[in-house]
Design a protein around this motif. Structure first.
Motif, PDB file in Angstrom:
ATOM      1  N   ARG A   1       6.080  56.400 -45.719  1.00  0.00           N
ATOM      2  CA  ARG A   1       5.826  56.655 -47.290  1.00  0.00           C
ATOM      3  C   ARG A   1       6.122  58.203 -47.520  1.00  0.00           C
ATOM      4  O   ARG A   1       6.340  58.789 -46.397  1.00  0.00           O
ATOM      5  CB  ARG A   1       4.352  56.563 -47.416  1.00  0.00           C
ATOM      6  N   ASP A   2       6.156  58.697 -48.642  1.00  0.00           N
ATOM      7  CA  ASP A   2       6.837  60.188 -48.775  1.00  0.00           C
ATOM      8  C   ASP A   2       5.896  61.161 -48.078  1.00  0.00           C
ATOM      9  O   ASP A   2       6.274  62.087 -47.425  1.00  0.00           O
ATOM     10  CB  ASP A   2       6.710  60.255 -50.306  1.00  0.00           C
ATOM     11  N   GLU A   3       4.391  60.869 -47.917  1.00  0.00           N
ATOM     12  CA  GLU A   3       3.558  61.715 -47.407  1.00  0.00           C
ATOM     13  C   GLU A   3       3.817  61.717 -45.798  1.00  0.00           C
ATOM     14  O   GLU A   3       3.825  62.791 -45.208  1.00  0.00           O
ATOM     15  CB  GLU A   3       2.132  61.239 -47.449  1.00  0.00           C
ATOM     16  N   THR A   4       4.021  60.467 -45.305  1.00  0.00           N
ATOM     17  CA  THR A   4       4.664  60.611 -43.782  1.00  0.00           C
ATOM     18  C   THR A   4       5.729  61.335 -43.479  1.00  0.00           C
ATOM     19  O   THR A   4       5.922  62.067 -42.795  1.00  0.00           O
ATOM     20  CB  THR A   4       4.867  59.129 -43.331  1.00  0.00           C
TER      21      THR A   4
ATOM     22  N   ARG B   1       7.313  63.892 -45.496  1.00  0.00           N
ATOM     23  CA  ARG B   1       7.003  65.164 -45.606  1.00  0.00           C
ATOM     24  C   ARG B   1       6.072  65.816 -44.609  1.00  0.00           C
ATOM     25  O   ARG B   1       6.370  67.018 -44.124  1.00  0.00           O
ATOM     26  CB  ARG B   1       6.237  65.396 -46.970  1.00  0.00           C
ATOM     27  N   SER B   2       5.134  65.021 -43.944  1.00  0.00           N
ATOM     28  CA  SER B   2       4.240  65.756 -42.779  1.00  0.00           C
ATOM     29  C   SER B   2       5.180  65.887 -41.576  1.00  0.00           C
ATOM     30  O   SER B   2       5.226  66.666 -40.658  1.00  0.00           O
ATOM     31  CB  SER B   2       3.172  64.982 -42.374  1.00  0.00           C
ATOM     32  N   THR B   3       6.296  64.842 -41.398  1.00  0.00           N
ATOM     33  CA  THR B   3       7.047  64.995 -40.280  1.00  0.00           C
ATOM     34  C   THR B   3       7.966  66.022 -40.525  1.00  0.00           C
ATOM     35  O   THR B   3       8.431  66.728 -39.674  1.00  0.00           O
ATOM     36  CB  THR B   3       7.916  63.962 -40.255  1.00  0.00           C
TER      37      THR B   3
ATOM     38  N   GLU C   1       7.429  68.714 -42.030  1.00  0.00           N
ATOM     39  CA  GLU C   1       6.541  70.128 -41.788  1.00  0.00           C
ATOM     40  C   GLU C   1       6.458  70.117 -40.125  1.00  0.00           C
ATOM     41  O   GLU C   1       6.691  71.183 -39.407  1.00  0.00           O
ATOM     42  CB  GLU C   1       5.335  69.939 -42.310  1.00  0.00           C
TER      43      GLU C   1
ATOM     44  N   PRO D   1      10.053  70.588 -47.107  1.00  0.00           N
ATOM     45  CA  PRO D   1       9.574  69.557 -47.416  1.00  0.00           C
ATOM     46  C   PRO D   1      10.722  68.694 -48.330  1.00  0.00           C
ATOM     47  O   PRO D   1      11.326  69.483 -49.199  1.00  0.00           O
ATOM     48  CB  PRO D   1       8.649  69.839 -48.476  1.00  0.00           C
TER      49      PRO D   1
ATOM     50  N   ALA E   1      11.865  63.720 -53.532  1.00  0.00           N
ATOM     51  CA  ALA E   1      11.904  62.059 -53.641  1.00  0.00           C
ATOM     52  C   ALA E   1      13.217  61.534 -53.368  1.00  0.00           C
ATOM     53  O   ALA E   1      13.121  60.388 -52.640  1.00  0.00           O
ATOM     54  CB  ALA E   1      11.218  61.679 -54.893  1.00  0.00           C
TER      55      ALA E   1
ATOM     56  N   CYS F   1      13.455  61.547 -49.579  1.00  0.00           N
ATOM     57  CA  CYS F   1      12.722  60.527 -48.931  1.00  0.00           C
ATOM     58  C   CYS F   1      13.366  59.000 -49.188  1.00  0.00           C
ATOM     59  O   CYS F   1      13.247  58.178 -48.244  1.00  0.00           O
ATOM     60  CB  CYS F   1      11.394  60.549 -49.405  1.00  0.00           C
TER      61      CYS F   1
END
Length: 104
Positions: A72-75, A77-79, A81, A87, A90, A93
């Motif tokens: 997912r986008d959150e995953t 973006r955390s990767t 970082e 970041p 979309a 991603c």
């Protein structure tokens, strides 16, 4: 002439060579060369986006995320970082998920 005589011999490996075969360790990244000049700005943006998506896809695969559904986008973006990349948007991603899908 026998068929075996026409067959090319494989290159020697580390275990079969008479002298040692140089290995690529420790790994050193290639020196960066400047991008070609004279292309439209959009080409450079797309090129850098593809490189970033590739780095992120590799990092996700290394961390155990193997399916595009899991990314997912959150995953992503955390990767980003975690590996020290800005970041992603979309669009980037989406490109990461596309790379993961076609790698299967």
């Amino acid at each position: 002439m026998p068929a075996a005589a026409l067959k090319p011999r494989p290159l020697p490996t580390q275990s079969t060579a008479r002298r040692s075969v140089p290995l690529d360790s420790p790994y050193e990244p290639l020196s960066k060369t400047p991008l070609p000049a004279g292309r439209p700005r959009e080409w450079y943006v797309t090129h850098n986006r593809r490189l970033k998506a590739m780095r992120l896809a590799i990092a996700l695969l290394d961390s155990g995320v193997h399916l595009p559904v899991q990314a997912r986008d959150e995953t992503i973006r955390s990767t980003a970082e975690l590996i020290g990349v800005h970041p992603p948007s979309a669009t980037t991603c989406h490109m990461v998920r596309a790379l993961m899908r076609y790698a299967r």
